[in-house]
Design a protein around this motif. Sequence first.
Motif, PDB file in Angstrom:
ATOM      1  N   ASP A  33      35.619  19.839  40.403  1.00  0.00           N
ATOM      2  CA  ASP A  33      35.388  20.850  41.439  1.00  0.00           C
ATOM      3  C   ASP A  33      33.716  21.696  41.566  1.00  0.00           C
ATOM      4  O   ASP A  33      33.196  21.767  42.334  1.00  0.00           O
ATOM      5  N   SER A  37      31.847  22.354  44.257  1.00  0.00           N
ATOM      6  CA  SER A  37      31.480  24.248  44.234  1.00  0.00           C
ATOM      7  C   SER A  37      30.360  23.759  45.503  1.00  0.00           C
ATOM      8  O   SER A  37      28.984  24.419  45.504  1.00  0.00           O
ATOM      9  N   GLN A 238      40.558  27.339  43.334  1.00  0.00           N
ATOM     10  CA  GLN A 238      40.420  28.694  41.868  1.00  0.00           C
ATOM     11  C   GLN A 238      41.439  28.097  40.126  1.00  0.00           C
ATOM     12  O   GLN A 238      41.339  27.827  40.182  1.00  0.00           O
ATOM     13  N   SER A 288      33.954  35.829  45.829  1.00  0.00           N
ATOM     14  CA  SER A 288      33.501  35.758  44.919  1.00  0.00           C
ATOM     15  C   SER A 288      32.427  36.251  43.940  1.00  0.00           C
ATOM     16  O   SER A 288      31.992  37.376  44.618  1.00  0.00           O
TER      17      SER A 288
END
Length: 313
Positions: A33, A37, A238, A288
């Motif tokens: 992740d 990201s 997510q 976000s």
Amino acid sequence: MQHFLAPAITYDPPSLLYTLLTQPIKTLIRLLDLTFSTLRPKPKPNQPPIRIVCISDTHCLKAPNIPDGDLLIHAGDLANLGSAEEIQPQIDWLDSLPHRHKVVIAGNHDRMLDPRSRDTLPLKDRSVALKFNSGRRLNIYGAPQTPASKKDDHAFRYPQESDAWSETVPRDVDVLVTHTPPKHHLDLPIALGCEYLLKEVWDVQPTLHVFGHIHAGKSDFVGQLKGGQEVVRWDDGQRALERALARPDGLFRGIVDPRSWLDVARVTYYGITNVLWEQIWGGSSPASTRMVLASLMYCNSGELRNPPQVVGI
């Protein structure tokens, strides 16, 4: 302080070896992740940007070098025992700093500010709208409560299994300030944050979420790589990540459980497709939230060795 095996106390960061032995699949998923990201576009601040300086967990100490900015946020734990004699010098110090706007919430060590101690102080769950020289406005909401696994004498506590957050945060909030982190975000591999706060943040999706409480949240292996900040994108990737991190893990149970490897596949799939969509095909990014662990206290060292976090929104 790093430990070869288990941390001596719950709030210490575990060693990488201990994390790999107890959470091999979750550690892999957290690293995947983080990698995806990093490859995705970062949210750009509005223009003109508002410079926000984030601190917390000063515990009676005064940091010598606080950067200047448009807004200073202190996310709780001004004190140790929480007396007026401890809190007032902290308030005086914060008042002496040059920031035009300052927002301060209490933490679980700030006992004098708990309504159970001073019911004349309406300090819980407050909103404020601030106007900046640029003409921009920010709606800010602060709440100090933290989950407790058992009864203790700290302030603003609620039972860990109870929901203290649903429908509490105004939906027009730009900046959310809490003392506890949401679960699975900068709260150590054992996830000491609150799952109900995480659900509330999913509903509100503020631009910025500032918290403290878990001093060592940026001191474990993945936390160090994140540097005290992370961008949380509210999409299917997510959701897949949070489902994976909520699953039981272990050296053998995690490796032999096919659901664990399905979680790895899901996180990898969403990570790759989101990077391709946003970076190659120019697709739009989802909403976000930038999450910031603002603790200045380094683990339980008694020293303010973590730097302030500075964010532009």
